[in-house]
Motif scaffolding. Sequence first.
Motif, PDB file in Angstrom:
ATOM      1  N   GLY A 105       7.199   1.243   6.677  1.00  0.00           N
ATOM      2  CA  GLY A 105       7.092   2.109   5.518  1.00  0.00           C
ATOM      3  C   GLY A 105       8.450   2.556   5.001  1.00  0.00           C
ATOM      4  O   GLY A 105       9.405   2.713   5.772  1.00  0.00           O
ATOM      5  N   TYR A 132       0.859  -1.170   0.000  1.00  0.00           N
ATOM      6  CA  TYR A 132       0.000   0.000   0.000  1.00  0.00           C
ATOM      7  C   TYR A 132       0.905   1.231   0.000  1.00  0.00           C
ATOM      8  O   TYR A 132       2.103   1.122   0.258  1.00  0.00           O
ATOM      9  N   ARG A 133       0.324   2.384  -0.262  1.00  0.00           N
ATOM     10  CA  ARG A 133       1.099   3.614  -0.212  1.00  0.00           C
ATOM     11  C   ARG A 133       0.245   4.761   0.313  1.00  0.00           C
ATOM     12  O   ARG A 133      -0.981   4.735   0.229  1.00  0.00           O
ATOM     13  N   GLN A 134       0.934   5.767   0.854  1.00  0.00           N
ATOM     14  CA  GLN A 134       0.242   6.940   1.376  1.00  0.00           C
ATOM     15  C   GLN A 134       1.035   8.180   1.007  1.00  0.00           C
ATOM     16  O   GLN A 134       2.184   8.347   1.423  1.00  0.00           O
ATOM     17  N   TRP A 190       1.573  -4.492   9.229  1.00  0.00           N
ATOM     18  CA  TRP A 190       2.145  -3.437   8.388  1.00  0.00           C
ATOM     19  C   TRP A 190       3.617  -3.250   8.707  1.00  0.00           C
ATOM     20  O   TRP A 190       4.034  -3.341   9.871  1.00  0.00           O
ATOM     21  N   ARG A 213      -4.205   6.135   2.933  1.00  0.00           N
ATOM     22  CA  ARG A 213      -3.432   4.994   2.467  1.00  0.00           C
ATOM     23  C   ARG A 213      -4.255   4.251   1.410  1.00  0.00           C
ATOM     24  O   ARG A 213      -5.465   4.032   1.576  1.00  0.00           O
ATOM     25  N   TYR A 271       4.097   1.006   2.095  1.00  0.00           N
ATOM     26  CA  TYR A 271       4.001   0.102   3.247  1.00  0.00           C
ATOM     27  C   TYR A 271       3.833  -1.339   2.782  1.00  0.00           C
ATOM     28  O   TYR A 271       2.973  -1.630   1.934  1.00  0.00           O
TER      29      TYR A 271
END
Length: 123
Positions: free
Chosen positions: A116, A37-39, A113, A45, A94
Amino acid sequence: QVQLVESGGGLVQPGRSLSLSCVASGRTRSISVMGWYRQAPGQERELVATIARRGQTRYSDSVKDRVSVSLDNAKNTVYLQMNSPNAEDTAVYYCYAHSSFGPVEAPQEVDYWGQGTQVTVSS
């Protein structure tokens, strides 16, 4: 418990490929799905890609033409390859793992998780 440690990322030039990897440790036999995933700053996210132990993949529509996710089951390592990244791909990426354990009739489902890794796409 499952621990996830990401590597890769950093500063990436636009158009160059991006590679990330994530190693899981601990209760790895309970993991059924891993992925990324990314934010981005000021954003929620969001999914990039996931892959199940049996190989089923899921990609975000926004990146599916530029991203490949793979999983080495023996090494409990998930990889992400992104081609032609651009500034909109700048984000904290992440690593993710979904774990199921306990009795079959009532398993416990837990998401894990990584800490990151920052990816900045810039020339």
